[in-house]
Design a protein around this motif. Structure first.
Motif, PDB file in Angstrom:
ATOM      1  N   ILE A 302      20.341 -67.384 -13.590  1.00 17.01           N
ATOM      2  CA  ILE A 302      20.800 -66.633 -14.768  1.00 17.01           C
ATOM      3  C   ILE A 302      21.143 -67.625 -15.889  1.00 17.01           C
ATOM      4  O   ILE A 302      22.209 -67.565 -16.502  1.00 17.01           O
ATOM      5  CB  ILE A 302      21.989 -65.706 -14.445  1.00 17.01           C
ATOM      6  N   GLU A 303      20.224 -68.522 -16.125  1.00 14.47           N
ATOM      7  CA  GLU A 303      20.392 -69.579 -17.130  1.00 14.47           C
ATOM      8  C   GLU A 303      19.980 -69.055 -18.505  1.00 14.47           C
ATOM      9  O   GLU A 303      18.835 -68.626 -18.699  1.00 14.47           O
ATOM     10  CB  GLU A 303      19.535 -70.784 -16.752  1.00 14.47           C
ATOM     11  N   PHE A 304      20.914 -69.073 -19.442  1.00 13.79           N
ATOM     12  CA  PHE A 304      20.577 -68.663 -20.809  1.00 13.79           C
ATOM     13  C   PHE A 304      19.628 -69.696 -21.412  1.00 13.79           C
ATOM     14  O   PHE A 304      19.920 -70.888 -21.421  1.00 13.79           O
ATOM     15  CB  PHE A 304      21.839 -68.534 -21.665  1.00 13.79           C
ATOM     16  N   VAL A 305      18.484 -69.223 -21.903  1.00 12.69           N
ATOM     17  CA  VAL A 305      17.473 -70.131 -22.442  1.00 12.69           C
ATOM     18  C   VAL A 305      17.537 -70.175 -23.967  1.00 12.69           C
ATOM     19  O   VAL A 305      17.650 -71.246 -24.574  1.00 12.69           O
ATOM     20  CB  VAL A 305      16.059 -69.718 -21.993  1.00 12.69           C
ATOM     21  N   ARG A 306      17.496 -68.980 -24.581  1.00 12.83           N
ATOM     22  CA  ARG A 306      17.381 -68.961 -26.046  1.00 12.83           C
ATOM     23  C   ARG A 306      17.547 -67.527 -26.521  1.00 12.83           C
ATOM     24  O   ARG A 306      17.274 -66.576 -25.780  1.00 12.83           O
ATOM     25  CB  ARG A 306      16.002 -69.492 -26.438  1.00 12.83           C
ATOM     26  N   GLU A 307      17.977 -67.366 -27.757  1.00 10.34           N
ATOM     27  CA  GLU A 307      17.973 -66.057 -28.407  1.00 10.34           C
ATOM     28  C   GLU A 307      16.932 -66.071 -29.514  1.00 10.34           C
ATOM     29  O   GLU A 307      16.910 -66.972 -30.354  1.00 10.34           O
ATOM     30  CB  GLU A 307      19.346 -65.715 -28.980  1.00 10.34           C
ATOM     31  N   ILE A 308      16.044 -65.074 -29.478  1.00 11.09           N
ATOM     32  CA  ILE A 308      14.972 -64.977 -30.470  1.00 11.09           C
ATOM     33  C   ILE A 308      15.062 -63.613 -31.134  1.00 11.09           C
ATOM     34  O   ILE A 308      14.870 -62.584 -30.480  1.00 11.09           O
ATOM     35  CB  ILE A 308      13.580 -65.152 -29.825  1.00 11.09           C
ATOM     36  N   GLY A 309      15.388 -63.593 -32.422  1.00  9.92           N
ATOM     37  CA  GLY A 309      15.452 -62.331 -33.148  1.00  9.92           C
ATOM     38  C   GLY A 309      16.410 -61.330 -32.523  1.00  9.92           C
ATOM     39  O   GLY A 309      16.109 -60.127 -32.486  1.00  9.92           O
ATOM     40  N   GLY A 310      17.523 -61.815 -32.033  1.00 11.34           N
ATOM     41  CA  GLY A 310      18.506 -60.931 -31.428  1.00 11.34           C
ATOM     42  C   GLY A 310      18.222 -60.571 -29.982  1.00 11.34           C
ATOM     43  O   GLY A 310      18.971 -59.798 -29.368  1.00 11.34           O
TER      44      GLY A 310
END
Length: 434
Positions: A302-310
């Motif tokens: 459950i590794e947060f990678v990135r937020e793209i356009g919300g």
């Protein structure tokens, strides 16, 4: 000089061969693939297959790579002949007389608990190590620290436990039990029972942390020879529990739950197990709490990678079974676009049906891509993970979560789950929303 045979020249096999050679054994190493000879001076090597001459010798014992099934012809031959067959955990732990182990097994959560415990142990002694199924062979640790007193956070798969006879941790746990590895084990019952070898050699002074919320653990964890620390996320009439916003070991306040940075109730449980183990191994409460406050999770879980356009994107490639995927899905309320699929391990995916309302759409790929048609109302089968991610991003809107949580092993299309996760993260980093 006594002979030992090491079957399988992956990293743990190479480490075991080198350690046993240094310990005075005449070591024979064999593998079905070509073996790199560097660092193997004085070790007899047979590669690109197992020659019949290996069967003509007698051995003090045999060390088997944990990934090789007991049904493999060469293993079956030596087993029927009566040879002792170990994994490198057993042989390494026999050589290192002064190591203190916190040992972790279970279907899910092993790596998170092991990593947290290691971080806590390092506060007590910077030399502390994390080894075993987490990636570093215990034999490599022994090669460097054999005569030292050393704390080791040791992650153990059931494959590794099957090859133990005298291994003895001072504190241990089985995080949970759920169907897995039915492509390797004879039965689900044998898989569950193999996990219980973790406490087989413990003494009354040692601790076994027993997850009383897990029905299968309560069924299989019997004849426990050490002190039992009962753990629950649902009850407070046990030894290890939550109450008033804190995690407690009896009347000892271990840490404040609000200090956890990792998502999901199951991760609170992982942190509680690690903190309890660290306390048993002599880590101060102050150091335990400092690690809890600073720990941001394990790569690929459950590794947060990135937020793209919300749209938030998470890498949970380590979820190689349905129980782990369920845990990941439970960490999010709704609007999850799920990417799943992989090698068929002959386990049911029915557990995932409970999240049908939370899953906005499922894009499944790989060998099991069509297995999810009956699981999710909104499902599409595609060929590859790359296609699944591209399709997910086309329908994703701000507030959605794109979650890679395969519920399957990676070996149909990738070398291992880590490679799958790295490729996924690279894919996300390259993505540009039109």
């Amino acid at each position: 000089m006594k002979n030992v045979l090491v079957i399988g020249a992956a990293r743990s096999g190479i480490a075991a061969a080198r350690l046993l050679k240094r310990a005075g054994y005449n070591v024979v190493l064999t593998d079905m693939k070509e073996i790199e000879r560097e660092g193997l001076d004085g070790i007899e090597v047979f590669d690109n297959g197992h020659p019949e001459c290996l069967k003509e010798r007698t051995y003090e014992f045999i060390v088997k790579n944990p990934g090789i099934p007991y049904t493999a012809p060469l293993i079956q031959y030596f087993s029927e002949r009566g040879d002792k067959i170990y994994t490198e955990i057993e042989t390494a732990s026999r050589i290192a007389k002064n190591f203190h182990y916190g040992a972790i097994t279970g279907t899910d959560g092993k790596t998170t608990v092991t990593t947290l415990l290691w971080e806590m142990l390092r506060k007590k002694d910077p030399r502390a190590q994390a080894a075993g199924n987490i990636g570093l062979p215990l034999s490599d640790v022994v090669l460097e620290h054999e005569n030292e007193k050393l704390d080791v956070a040791l992650e153990l798969s059931n494959f590794q436990l099957l090859g133990t006879e005298a291994f003895h941790p001072e504190v241990c746990t089985v995080t949970n039990l759920a169907p897995d590895h039915l492509d390797y084990m004879d039965s689900l019952e044998s898989y569950y029972a193999s996990k219980m070898k973790i406490y087989a050699n413990c003494t009354p002074q040692d601790w076994f942390i027993r997850n009383v919320d897990d029905e299968q653990i309560m069924k299989y964890a019997t004849n426990i020879p050490c002190t039992v620390i009962d753990f629950s996320l649902k009850r407070d009439d046990v030894d290890l529990y939550t109450k008033d916003g804190a995690a407690w070991l009896n009347d000892i306040r271990l840490f404040d739950v609000a200090d956890l940075k990792i998502v999901g109730a199951f991760n609170c449980g992982n942190a509680m197990m690690a903190a309890c183990m660290a306390y048993k191994l002599g880590v101060s409460l102050e150091d335990i709490r400092e690690v809890i406050r600073s720990f941001h999770g394990v790569e690929h879980r459950i590794e947060f990678v990135r937020e793209i356009g919300g749209v938030r994107i998470y890498n949970d490639t380590k979820a190689t079974n349905t129980h782990a995927a369920c845990a990941a899905l439970s960490a999010f309320d709704r609007n999850v676009i799920l990417l799943c699929g992989g090698k068929d391990k002959h386990i049911s995916f029915d557990d995932l049906k409970q999240f049908d309302d939370e899953v906005k759409h499922c894009f499944s790929f790989g060998q099991t891509k069509d297995h999810f048609k009956e699981i999710f109302t909104r499902q599409t089968s595609v060929g590859t993970m790359e296609e699944a991610f591209a399709r997910a991003m086309k329908i994703a809107v701000p507030g959605d979560v794109v979650l890679l949580s395969p519920a399957c092993s990676s070996f149909d299309q990738f070398r291992n789950y880590e490679v799958r996760g790295e490729i996924f993260k690279e894919m996300v980093d390259r993505y540009r929303k039109d």
